[in-house]
Enzyme design. Structure first.
Site, PDB file in Angstrom:
ATOM      1  N   SER A 312      45.327  10.609  50.631  1.00 54.25           N
ATOM      2  CA  SER A 312      45.176  10.011  52.201  1.00 54.25           C
ATOM      3  C   SER A 312      44.230  11.039  52.554  1.00 54.25           C
ATOM      4  CB  SER A 312      46.591  10.472  52.670  1.00 54.25           C
ATOM      5  OG  SER A 312      46.504   9.994  54.201  1.00 54.25           O
ATOM      6  N   TRP A 315      40.565   9.964  51.386  1.00 54.60           N
ATOM      7  CA  TRP A 315      40.234   8.615  52.204  1.00 54.60           C
ATOM      8  C   TRP A 315      39.668   9.080  53.433  1.00 54.60           C
ATOM      9  CZ3 TRP A 315      41.460   6.472  56.899  1.00 54.60           C
ATOM     10  CH2 TRP A 315      41.480   5.227  57.044  1.00 54.60           C
ATOM     11  N   HIS A 316      40.030   9.992  54.298  1.00 56.75           N
ATOM     12  CA  HIS A 316      39.739  10.088  55.604  1.00 56.75           C
ATOM     13  C   HIS A 316      38.083  10.630  55.592  1.00 56.75           C
ATOM     14  CE1 HIS A 316      43.843   9.962  56.761  1.00 56.75           C
ATOM     15  NE2 HIS A 316      43.380   9.492  58.061  1.00 56.75           N
ATOM     16  N   GLY A 317      37.684  11.065  54.657  1.00 58.72           N
ATOM     17  CA  GLY A 317      36.451  11.553  54.707  1.00 58.72           C
ATOM     18  C   GLY A 317      36.030  12.589  53.687  1.00 58.72           C
ATOM     19  N   PHE A 462      35.565   6.680  59.681  1.00 54.94           N
ATOM     20  CA  PHE A 462      35.994   6.707  58.391  1.00 54.94           C
ATOM     21  C   PHE A 462      35.962   5.210  57.762  1.00 54.94           C
ATOM     22  CE2 PHE A 462      39.180   9.769  60.680  1.00 54.94           C
ATOM     23  CZ  PHE A 462      38.411  10.727  60.350  1.00 54.94           C
TER      24      PHE A 462
END
Length: 462
Positions: A312, A315-317, A462
């Site tokens: 997670s 995924w954000h960056g 994002f």
């Protein structure tokens, strides 16, 4: 095309009119798909090429899998989606990290433009592939219908991430512009607009001032900046979600709930059941459960929680701050699970004082991790966190941060008292003069107090 721009208002008015006039289901799919293309292409026409390629490979891959029952036809589209995400979002990060680790110079990063909303629509595309693989839904034979789902304009740039098995069945009926949906959608949109332009954007000014030079501010200023960003990201992202859900509701679509008073969470696991619910449930259904979830023994359960939260964060960056943020949330979730396993399942009749302590403790944990999330790098994050112990420097307390902190705290407290800890809805009856008066007064107050500077949605990056 920002939701609260004149351009979008004209675009959406035309779409409502077309949706009302077109009574055939398949023709409505064409209308919605054209709207998606116009909305997304307005940002940058080049982005449409990648989006179209993703839709095509998912369409043919799923149908070939259903015909041949060969996993390779699902694997190839999934790997392609992950590969596209990796190249567009993470390739330069890996190149920089590799060069820094081995002290290599002379290798230049690539000039890659990050397509808007790529993380969101790729996860929707993979949701479709996973649902077909699991047999939850059949492979979609109607290309336009699938394309409408993956590119649905209200949530393509910042979510919510709607799973295929929740959205595709909604395309099997004619969508009607109903008064009840319009009334509900307008109120959701106005609520989201309030959170964004009145709350988040004004708070953001104060937060940016402190984060731009954290060493110049004392602990009081740092404390309120940390509180401020916790409020800013909540209002900004939940505000976008409310607007997207409201827009979809007007068109007779249901995108579900994406936030549920997250700062009432008593522990990290509870927080992720309340914050960005669509992403949390995506990782739960397609990562945590396939890894074994909580059925694979205690040690593997802790591992699964940690891996899920790490992914997670990634995924954000493409930044070490997001990785560290994910790792720490993973550690927090695993530690909470260990504690629960030792103590046993919590009593539903927990003492209110204990609940309050748990909520405050979890808020502190989440707020401190938001520092890492917000920082440009780990160096800045440590400067901000160390500032909590700095007695010297500028004292800066922004009045908007304090006022909005009180308002949001009251909303959460009312939710805890009146609705068993969940968000409550206050729906105006817009058929009455009283309801119309309150709505127009509300809109007037938005105009009066809104921040007029340029401030993009946080999650659009994002």
């Amino acid at each position: 095309m920002i939701f609260y721009s004149l351009t979008f208002a004209l675009f959406f008015a035309a779409l409502i009119m077309l949706t009302h006039l077109v009574k055939d289901c398949k023709k409505q799919h064409i209308v919605f798909l054209l709207a998606n293309i116009v909305f997304y292409g307005y940002w940058d026409v080049r982005f449409l090429l990648l989006l179209a390629a993703v839709i095509l490979i998912c369409y043919y891959g799923a149908n070939l899998y259903e015909t041949n029952q060969n996993r390779v036809f699902i694997t190839i589209p999934v790997v392609t989606c992950l590969g596209v995400l990796g190249i567009c979002k993470y390739l330069n990060f890996f190149i920089d990290s590799f060069c820094e680790a081995f002290n290599i110079s002379g290798i230049h990063t690539l000039q890659i433009i990050l397509p808007l909303g790529i993380s969101f629509y790729l996860f929707q595309a993979m949701s479709y592939l996973f649902d077909v693989k699991k047999g939850t839904i059949s492979a979609e034979k109607d290309f336009i219908k699938l394309a409408t789902y993956i590119s649905f304009f209200p949530q393509i740039t910042s979510g919510p991430i709607v799973k295929a098995h929740d959205f595709l069945p909604q395309l099997d009926r004619v969508h009607r512009i109903k008064k009840s949906n319009v009334y509900e959608g307008i109120q959701l949109f106005v609520l989201g607009l309030t959170k964004k332009v009145v709350f988040a954007d004004r708070i953001g000014v104060a937060v940016n001032a402190v984060y731009s030079a954290p060493l110049a501010y004392n602990n009081i200023s740092i404390f309120w900046a940390i509180i401020g960003y916790s409020l800013q990201i909540y209002c900004d992202f939940s505000g976008y979600s409310d607007m997207a859900i409201g827009i979809a509701k007007v068109l007779d679509f249901d995108l579900g709930k994406n936030f549920d008073l997250p700062y009432l969470a008593r522990n990290p696991s509870d927080f992720w059941r309340r914050w960005h619910i669509s992403l949390s449930s995506w990782f739960r259904d397609y990562v945590y459960i396939p890894l074994g979830g909580g059925r694979a023994g205690k040690e593997k359960t802790y591992r699964n929680l940690f891996v899920t939260m790490l992914l997670s964060g990634i995924w954000h960056g493409a930044n070490w701050t997001f990785i560290v943020w994910g790792v720490l949330h993973g550690v927090g979730s695993a530690v909470h699970k260990i504690f629960r396993d030792i103590k046993g399942k919590a009593d539903k009749r927990t003492n209110p004082a204990v609940s309050f302590i748990c909520i405050v403790g979890n808020c502190i944990f989440v707020a401190l991790l938001w520092v890492v999330f917000r920082a440009t790098d780990m160096g800045q994050a440590m400067e901000v966190l160390s500032g909590l112990f700095r007695m010297t420097g500028i004292t800066y307390i922004n009045v908007y941060v304090v006022i909005y902190f009180v308002i949001i705290a009251v909303v959460h407290i009312l939710g805890a008292i009146k609705n068993n800890g969940h968000a409550f809805e206050v729906k105006l009856d817009l058929d009455t003069f009283k309801g119309q008066f309150i709505l127009f007064t509300w809109i007037f107050l938005i105009i009066a107090f809104m921040y007029v500077g340029d401030s993009a949605f946080i999650y659009a990056q994002f």
